[in-house]
Structures are given as C-alpha cells and as structure tokens.
Design an enzyme around this catalytic site. Structure first.
Site, PDB file in Angstrom:
ATOM      1  N   SER A 149      -6.201   1.972   4.487  1.00 11.42           N
ATOM      2  CA  SER A 149      -7.358   2.803   4.774  1.00 11.42           C
ATOM      3  C   SER A 149      -6.921   4.126   5.405  1.00 11.42           C
ATOM      4  O   SER A 149      -6.118   4.849   4.812  1.00 11.42           O
ATOM      5  CB  SER A 149      -8.340   2.041   5.664  1.00 11.42           C
ATOM      6  OG  SER A 149      -9.569   2.723   5.763  1.00 11.42           O
ATOM      7  N   ASP A 245     -13.010   0.806  -4.832  1.00 10.54           N
ATOM      8  CA  ASP A 245     -12.784   0.667  -3.400  1.00 10.54           C
ATOM      9  C   ASP A 245     -14.120   0.624  -2.654  1.00 10.54           C
ATOM     10  O   ASP A 245     -14.953   1.528  -2.785  1.00 10.54           O
ATOM     11  CB  ASP A 245     -11.945   1.844  -2.908  1.00 10.54           C
ATOM     12  CG  ASP A 245     -11.622   1.747  -1.438  1.00 10.54           C
ATOM     13  OD1 ASP A 245     -10.577   1.174  -1.104  1.00 10.54           O
ATOM     14  OD2 ASP A 245     -12.433   2.229  -0.619  1.00 10.54           O
ATOM     15  N   HIS A 313     -11.316  -3.420  -0.057  1.00  5.60           N
ATOM     16  CA  HIS A 313     -10.773  -2.305   0.714  1.00  5.60           C
ATOM     17  C   HIS A 313      -9.709  -2.884   1.631  1.00  5.60           C
ATOM     18  O   HIS A 313     -10.024  -3.635   2.548  1.00  5.60           O
ATOM     19  CB  HIS A 313     -11.855  -1.607   1.527  1.00  5.60           C
ATOM     20  CG  HIS A 313     -11.367  -0.405   2.277  1.00  5.60           C
ATOM     21  ND1 HIS A 313     -10.922   0.737   1.641  1.00  5.60           N
ATOM     22  CD2 HIS A 313     -11.230  -0.162   3.615  1.00  5.60           C
ATOM     23  CE1 HIS A 313     -10.551   1.630   2.551  1.00  5.60           C
ATOM     24  NE2 HIS A 313     -10.717   1.100   3.757  1.00  5.60           N
TER      25      HIS A 313
END
Length: 367
Positions: A149, A245, A313
């Site tokens: 991330s 995502d 994610h």
C-alpha cells in the site's frame, strides 16, 4: 558469496539490536518493536515527534547475511488538520503502535510458508510520517525497500536511492505490493487522487525525494504515481498488484464524494452484485492499468510482475494469499513462487491474470 537484499517497507535508520521473539504456530512469529534511538541525529521523527521504530527477526543459516525490509503502509495525510489528527494515532506516532507484530507471509520464518525468504533477516519498518516515508527530511539513510500500500509506493519512491548507498557487490531488488496507485479519473470525471497527492507533496516537502529525471519531465505530483516514475527506476523491480485493487476501487475510481447516492455500495461489498455497467467500468480500470504496464511487460529489463484479478489490497503479508494450499494463483503459480522465481532468476516471472470473474482461486479477499 554476495549479499542478497530485497526491498520491502523501509524506514530512515536501522539499528542492529536483536529482537525478542516467540513463535505462535497458528498466528505466525511475534516480534518486538525497537525504537531508533539515534534517529534525532538525522532529523527522523514521526508526525508527533516520537522516535521511529522497526521490528527485526534475525536470519539464520544460509540466509544470515541476507536482508528483507518491509515498509508498513497506512495511507497519507494531505493537510495540517489530517496530519495533526494522524499524529495522535498509530499512523503518526510510535507511542500508539502495537509493541509486538505478527510476521507472516513474506515475513514468516517458516520454510513451508515462506520457502525463499524464511531464514533471511526480516525487518518491518513502521510507518509514521504520512507521506510514504518521503516527508520533510531527505531520505538518504539505510533501508532496503519493499512494502504494501503506502509502503509499496515507498518502494517506488526510494528504490534507486537505497541501492545507491549500498556496496556495489550487493544484490538489491525492490518489491511493491499494492503500491501501483493509478492516476485515474473517478466515475464523476475528476482526478481525485491527483489532487490529493499534490496536497501531500506540497505539505510534506516530498518533491526532494522524487526522481529528478521524472520531475524534470512532469509536475512533481505526477512523479509520486508509479506509472510515471517506474520508467526512471534502474534497480530491478517486481510489481505485485490486483487489477481490481480494493483501495483504488473504493477511493480512486469510486470515492465517496463521486457516489453521493450510494449506487455503488452493493458492488463495493461484493463484485458479484455489480451491474453490467459497473463491471464495464471496473474492466476499464483494469485495462488502463495493464496499458500503463505494457512496456514493462514487453521489455527485457530485469523486472517481475504479478497482476491478478482478485478484489484485494496487499497480498504479500497474509499467509492465505502469499503461500498456502488454497492461495490465489496465476497459471498455477502462487505469489510467493512468482516472487522467488524473479528474485533468484530461476525463470521469467511476469504473470497477468484473466479478467474478473474467470479466476476461481480468489477467495475471502474483500472485507
């Protein structure tokens, strides 16, 4: 033997003190946090002024001289109010962080769960500046790069700089998990993420940490996007990302302000509930991502890629998605196998999944 290093979520300084650790058979390895006591000498602080921190589990055997550092993720702050609020949470202060962290997935010390990196020195670098480790002071001190991330974005931002400070005989490579954030219009035709990143760059002085070759060709806020920065990165790089995502789906493609009537609410919770028009928009997002990566896929550079079609994610730190009997697969290859093949040059490792809903190996990935 040359030292091998992979990049995960890095921090500004790395102390070498050993960590207390204990193994939990079902939950993974639990590793204690260590504060970087000499960080103040280089002006490295969290948003609230507290010392930065990391978790280290020492390597052993053939991996004792190899290092894997993982940047922690956790979004960004783009104005004084959001940064001040963040400073009073674990995202902006080590005072509020958990003092023990579970090491699983790519950080696991179990050979059956992490076959290529289990006996390396594995470090988790805690995230507390709200700017993908790029805020305020110039990033030019020790760490190896990779992460998830915002931490995955850090790998793009700091990869070459990190490689430049290590000995020439060190094998340095970078891995980004769910860090390929797209400069994409949302469903109301606004570039919400570009505006947000511009505010992050201006507020936190990130421009000094962006690739100079990129900023000489683009305005600074574009060079925080991997699709513009990647062409200027010289260090071997692996991109792990979902073509759908979840963070980008929920915050870039369909941010709340672009859907005031909540027409996408059911689709966000369950892709099977998306109507044909919503599926078409999601497929368009996937196509745009693949288009920006086409040159990377076709080039002969030492890069790797794993773009699957799971609504996810961050997939490298979860054992379920990294390497397990029922982990997601592309061409019958797990994420762990693809990363290992790339890092150790066992074979070319550039895998792209078929579009949703064809992949039956995806499971339990949307919260």
């Amino acid at each position: 033997m040359e030292t091998k290093i992979v990049i995960a979520r890095a921090m500004v300084l790395l102390s070498m003190s050993c960590m207390i650790r204990c193994a939990f058979a079902d939950e993974g390895l639990l590793v204690k946090m260590t504060l970087v006591q000499n960080a103040s000498a280089s002006g490295a602080f969290c948003l609230d002024g507290s010392l930065p921190a990391y978790h280290l589990d020492r390597g052993f055997g053939s991996g004792a001289s190899n290092w894997l550092l993982q940047f922690e993720g956790g979004g960004w702050c783009n104005d004084r109010k959001s940064c001040m609020e963040r400073a009073n949470t674990r995202r902006g202060s080590t005072k509020y962080m958990s003092k023990m962290e579970v090491f699983s997935g790519i950080l696991s010390n179990n050979a059956s769960r992490n076959p290529d990196f289990y006996n390396w020195n594995r470090v988790k670098l805690r995230y507390c500046d709200g700017a993908s480790f790029g805020g305020n002071s110039k990033y030019d001190n020790g760490a190896l790069l990779s992460g998830c991330s915002a931490g995955g974005l850090s790998s793009f931002l700091h990869c070459d700089n990190f490689a430049s400070i290590l000995p020439a005989n060190t094998s340095v490579k970078c891995l980004s998990d769910a860090g390929f954030f797209m400069d994409e219009m949302d469903i109301s035709s606004n570039r919400t993420m570009r505006t947000f990143y511009k505010e992050v760059v201006q507020l936190q002085g990130v421009e000094q940490n962006l690739n100079e070759n990129c900023t000489s060709s683009h305005v600074p806020e574009l060079c925080i996007f991997p699709q513009y920065a990647l062409k200027y990165i010289e260090t071997p790089f692996f991109i792990l990302n979902s073509a759908y995502d979840v963070y980008q789906f929920h915050n870039i493609l369909v941010p709340p302000q672009a859907d005031p009537r909540g027409l996408w609410s059911r689709c966000k919770l369950n892709p099977a509930a998306c109507n044909p028009n919503q599926i078409m928009i999601l497929q368009g997002f996937r196509n745009d991502m693949l288009a920006t990566l086409r040159w990377f896929l076709d080039s002969s550079i030492r890069g790797g890629m794993y773009i699957n079609s799971c609504f996810a994610h961050c997939q490298s730190e979860s054992q379920d998605t990294w390497f397990a009997d029922d982990s997601p697969r592309i061409h019958n290859k797990t994420i762990a196998e693809a990363v290992g093949d790339w890092y150790f040059s066992r074979k070319e490792s550039k895998e792209i999944d078929c579009p949703y809903p064809c992949d039956t190996t995806c499971h339990n990935l949307i919260p």
